[in-house]
Motif scaffolding. Structure first.
Motif, PDB file in Angstrom:
ATOM      1  N   PHE A  47       5.503   5.234   2.795  1.00 20.11           N
ATOM      2  CA  PHE A  47       5.733   6.209   4.030  1.00 20.11           C
ATOM      3  C   PHE A  47       7.077   6.095   4.670  1.00 20.11           C
ATOM      4  CE2 PHE A  47       0.842   7.098   4.666  1.00 20.11           C
ATOM      5  CZ  PHE A  47       1.084   7.661   3.412  1.00 20.11           C
TER       6      PHE A  47
ATOM      7  N   THR B  55      -7.560  12.817   0.617  1.00 19.03           N
ATOM      8  CA  THR B  55      -8.842  12.110   0.509  1.00 19.03           C
ATOM      9  C   THR B  55     -10.049  12.181   1.538  1.00 19.03           C
ATOM     10  OG1 THR B  55      -7.135  10.510  -0.140  1.00 19.03           O
ATOM     11  CG2 THR B  55      -9.454   9.619  -0.201  1.00 19.03           C
TER      12      THR B  55
ATOM     13  N   ASP C  20       2.723  11.790  -2.836  1.00 17.64           N
ATOM     14  CA  ASP C  20       1.796  10.867  -2.884  1.00 17.64           C
ATOM     15  C   ASP C  20       0.378  11.188  -3.607  1.00 17.64           C
ATOM     16  OD1 ASP C  20      -0.540   8.883  -1.939  1.00 17.64           O
ATOM     17  OD2 ASP C  20      -0.288   9.747   0.143  1.00 17.64           O
TER      18      ASP C  20
ATOM     19  N   TRP D  96      -2.846  11.917   5.715  1.00 13.46           N
ATOM     20  CA  TRP D  96      -1.922  10.924   5.113  1.00 13.46           C
ATOM     21  C   TRP D  96      -0.484  11.627   5.211  1.00 13.46           C
ATOM     22  CZ3 TRP D  96      -3.904   6.354   5.194  1.00 13.46           C
ATOM     23  CH2 TRP D  96      -5.284   6.222   5.116  1.00 13.46           C
TER      24      TRP D  96
ATOM     25  N   ASN E  65      -3.671  14.925  -3.416  1.00 19.74           N
ATOM     26  CA  ASN E  65      -5.106  15.160  -3.113  1.00 19.74           C
ATOM     27  C   ASN E  65      -5.492  14.492  -1.608  1.00 19.74           C
ATOM     28  OD1 ASN E  65      -8.045  15.544  -4.191  1.00 19.74           O
ATOM     29  ND2 ASN E  65      -8.068  13.323  -3.540  1.00 19.74           N
TER      30      ASN E  65
ATOM     31  N   THR F 116       1.487  15.855  -0.477  1.00 18.89           N
ATOM     32  CA  THR F 116       0.162  14.726  -0.870  1.00 18.89           C
ATOM     33  C   THR F 116      -0.737  15.576  -1.872  1.00 18.89           C
ATOM     34  OG1 THR F 116       0.183  14.010   1.244  1.00 18.89           O
ATOM     35  CG2 THR F 116      -1.660  13.215   0.235  1.00 18.89           C
TER      36      THR F 116
ATOM     37  N   GLY G 238      -1.549   4.393  -4.022  1.00 18.58           N
ATOM     38  CA  GLY G 238      -2.202   3.009  -3.699  1.00 18.58           C
ATOM     39  C   GLY G 238      -3.190   2.792  -5.052  1.00 18.58           C
TER      40      GLY G 238
ATOM     41  N   SER H 224      -2.168   8.918  -4.289  1.00 19.08           N
ATOM     42  CA  SER H 224      -2.937   7.750  -4.160  1.00 19.08           C
ATOM     43  C   SER H 224      -4.348   8.345  -4.484  1.00 19.08           C
ATOM     44  CB  SER H 224      -3.046   7.501  -2.772  1.00 19.08           C
ATOM     45  OG  SER H 224      -1.898   6.826  -2.378  1.00 19.08           O
ATOM     46  N   SER H 225      -5.095   9.249  -4.298  1.00 18.52           N
ATOM     47  CA  SER H 225      -6.260   9.568  -4.530  1.00 18.52           C
ATOM     48  C   SER H 225      -6.900  10.385  -5.788  1.00 18.52           C
ATOM     49  CB  SER H 225      -7.095  10.033  -3.506  1.00 18.52           C
ATOM     50  OG  SER H 225      -6.485  11.147  -2.983  1.00 18.52           O
TER      51      SER H 225
ATOM     52  N   GLN I 269      -6.138   1.610  -5.121  1.00 19.84           N
ATOM     53  CA  GLN I 269      -7.718   1.461  -5.088  1.00 19.84           C
ATOM     54  C   GLN I 269      -8.700   2.503  -5.118  1.00 19.84           C
ATOM     55  OE1 GLN I 269      -5.173   0.994  -2.698  1.00 19.84           O
ATOM     56  NE2 GLN I 269      -5.744   1.834  -0.797  1.00 19.84           N
ATOM     57  N   LYS I 270      -8.147   3.669  -5.850  1.00 22.83           N
ATOM     58  CA  LYS I 270      -9.171   4.732  -6.302  1.00 22.83           C
ATOM     59  C   LYS I 270      -9.190   4.649  -7.941  1.00 22.83           C
ATOM     60  CE  LYS I 270      -8.102   6.640  -2.104  1.00 22.83           C
ATOM     61  NZ  LYS I 270      -7.561   5.698  -0.936  1.00 22.83           N
TER      62      LYS I 270
ATOM     63  N   GLY J 276       0.717  -1.144   0.159  1.00 22.16           N
ATOM     64  CA  GLY J 276       0.042   0.086  -0.011  1.00 22.16           C
ATOM     65  C   GLY J 276       0.950   1.449  -0.073  1.00 22.16           C
ATOM     66  N   ALA J 277       0.039   2.296  -0.180  1.00 19.94           N
ATOM     67  CA  ALA J 277       0.801   3.703  -0.051  1.00 19.94           C
ATOM     68  C   ALA J 277       1.387   3.962   1.198  1.00 19.94           C
ATOM     69  CB  ALA J 277       0.082   4.774  -0.418  1.00 19.94           C
ATOM     70  N   SER J 278       0.916   3.072   2.246  1.00 25.35           N
ATOM     71  CA  SER J 278       1.522   3.202   3.722  1.00 25.35           C
ATOM     72  C   SER J 278       2.690   2.730   3.820  1.00 25.35           C
ATOM     73  CB  SER J 278       0.516   2.711   4.680  1.00 25.35           C
ATOM     74  OG  SER J 278      -0.617   3.445   4.496  1.00 25.35           O
TER      75      SER J 278
HETATM   76  N1  PMP Z   1      -2.320   8.268   0.858  1.00 22.34           N
HETATM   77  C1  PMP Z   1      -3.574   8.875   0.367  1.00 22.34           C
HETATM   78  C2  PMP Z   1      -3.872  10.142  -0.259  1.00 22.34           C
HETATM   79  C3  PMP Z   1      -4.691   7.944   0.930  1.00 22.34           C
HETATM   80  O1  PMP Z   1      -6.113   8.429   0.314  1.00 22.34           O
HETATM   81  C4  PMP Z   1      -4.503   6.713   1.197  1.00 22.34           C
HETATM   82  C5  PMP Z   1      -5.437   5.730   1.720  1.00 22.34           C
HETATM   83  N2  PMP Z   1      -6.778   5.975   1.156  1.00 22.34           N
HETATM   84  C6  PMP Z   1      -3.088   6.422   1.512  1.00 22.34           C
HETATM   85  C7  PMP Z   1      -2.344   7.140   1.498  1.00 22.34           C
HETATM   86  C8  PMP Z   1      -2.928   4.887   2.289  1.00 22.34           C
HETATM   87  O2  PMP Z   1      -3.090   4.066   1.168  1.00 22.34           O
HETATM   88  P1  PMP Z   1      -2.974   2.500   1.453  1.00 22.34           P
HETATM   89  O3  PMP Z   1      -4.291   1.845   2.158  1.00 22.34           O
HETATM   90  O4  PMP Z   1      -2.770   1.844   0.195  1.00 22.34           O
HETATM   91  O5  PMP Z   1      -1.563   2.071   2.296  1.00 22.34           O
END
Ligand code: PMP
Length: 356
Positions: free
Chosen positions: A83, A151, A170, A103, A149, A147, A191, A172-173, A193-194, A78-80
């Motif tokens: 980090f 979320t 980052d 985030w 966006n 970051t 990540g 991710s969104s 999943q968006k 994941g994006a986490s």
């Molecule tokens: N960064 C952003 C901007 C996010 O929206 C999210 C999760 N929604 C994350 C990081 C964390 O991502 P992950 O659950 O894939 O670790």
């Protein structure tokens, strides 16, 4: 008979994907590329999956216009995981972080284990309802992290700063929601999943030069970026299903005209919703106008109209609106209107807001 009521999926993530990606993924789960086997029960080293990996990389490269001096990686955790993986690899002494919400804060917390974090600006004092734009970036630091966006708070960087040091973002969104000037960045991560695909894979776009700046500390093989670059994201077993479904979703995006086309659609959707909120006597948007996100639209009842909450919730439920409850740190509502969200669904929500 299955329930045929149309559900409008405003979930913040995992979130709506294109029907094309879902249908193609189902077909591949049943009979992958004519093998008679499921895509999740064949070797990732076989020619069928290799083609999926190659196509996924090629789609990312063409959609975002990624130059050849950048690698495209599909990682896990994941994006986490990014980090801590970023500072572990690239932070020698200090790094600059822009604090725009939950985030960013999590990224800052992890980075502090590897060196000094300079928080160049923060909007914490106003519950992260805007993106700070007045700040300077210490050019003796190892990199600048932001970051794109937020979320949870519904804010989005409209114009990326010119960074005198490596810019790491980052996304991710909001990745694939608008064109980006890749050359401004040394690394982008997201990540999936968006806007990309199902959870389980993390996209990393990284400038090859960055491998030279690795910090002087032991980094486990799995956490070195060049391990995955050299192995074409197949150093170990990749998350095959997440990559496969992402590939289909990116193919859909390419077929409808790519990021420029979706940017126009995304702007229209955001306008439909924000204007309904702004013209409503009952609601107010939580983000400052100039920082508003085109992906996550956050709004709350004005305190004097809180009594309409049950009525609004009921109207949404009846209309098949799903996933608009706001994050607990903002309250109210959050409508996530990612790439695959149809304009008609946004219109349904806007009509309820206007008709209240
Ligand atoms: N960064 C952003 C901007 C996010 O929206 C999210 C999760 N929604 C994350 C990081 C964390 O991502 P992950 O659950 O894939 O670790």
């Amino acid at each position: 008979m299955t329930n045929s009521k149309k559900i409008h999926n405003f979930s913040a993530g995992p979130s709506i994907l294109s029907p094309y990606a879902i249908e193609k993924s189902i077909a591949d789960l049943q009979n992958f590329s004519g093998t008679g086997l499921s895509a999740i029960e064949v070797s990732h080293r076989g020619k069928e999956f290799q083609k999926v990996m190659d196509d996924a990389c090629e789609l990312v490269r063409s959609l975002l216009d990624v130059p050849n001096n950048y690698d495209i990686l599909f990682l896990q955790g994941g994006a986490s995981t990014q980090f801590y993986q970023i500072p572990m690899n690239f932070m020698k002494n200090k790094a600059v972080y822009l604090n725009t919400g939950t985030w960013s804060k999590k990224a800052i917390k992890e980075a502090k284990a590897y060196g000094e974090v300079i928080e160049c600006a923060s909007s914490a004092e106003s519950n992260f309802n805007y993106i700070p734009t007045e700040f300077s970036i210490d050019n003796s630091a190892d990199y600048f992290h932001c970051t794109s966006n937020n979320t949870i708070f519904g804010t989005q960087i409209q114009e990326f700063p010119d960074s005198p040091i490596s810019l790491i973002c980052d996304m991710s969104s909001d990745i694939f929601s608008r064109p980006i000037e890749i050359e401004k960045f040394d690394m982008i991560y997201a990540g999936a999943q968006k806007n990309m695909g199902p959870a389980g894979v993390t996209l990393v776009i990284i400038k090859k030069d960055l491998y030279q700046t690795t910090a002087d500390r032991h980094v486990p093989t799995m956490l070195k970026y060049d391990t995955h670059a050299e192995a074409g994201s197949m150093y170990n077993t990749p998350p095959v299903f997440a990559i496969l479904a992402s590939m289909h979703n990116l193919k859909w995006l390419k077929d409808i005209g790519g990021v420029k086309a979706i940017q126009n659609i995304n702007e229209d959707k955001a306008n439909i919703l924000y204007s309904a909120i702004d013209e409503s006597p009952y609601f107010t948007g939580t983000a400052e106008l100039s920082s508003r996100s085109k992906m996550n639209v956050c709004f709350v009842f004005k305190p004097e109209h809180q009594d309409l909450e049950d009525k609004f919730n009921e109207l949404c439920k009846t209309a098949g609106i799903s996933g608009i409850k706001g994050h607990r740190s903002v309250g109210g509502y959050r409508a996530s209107i990612y790439n695959a969200m149809p304009t008609e669904s946004v219109q349904v929500l806007a009509d309820i807001i206007r008709g209240l």
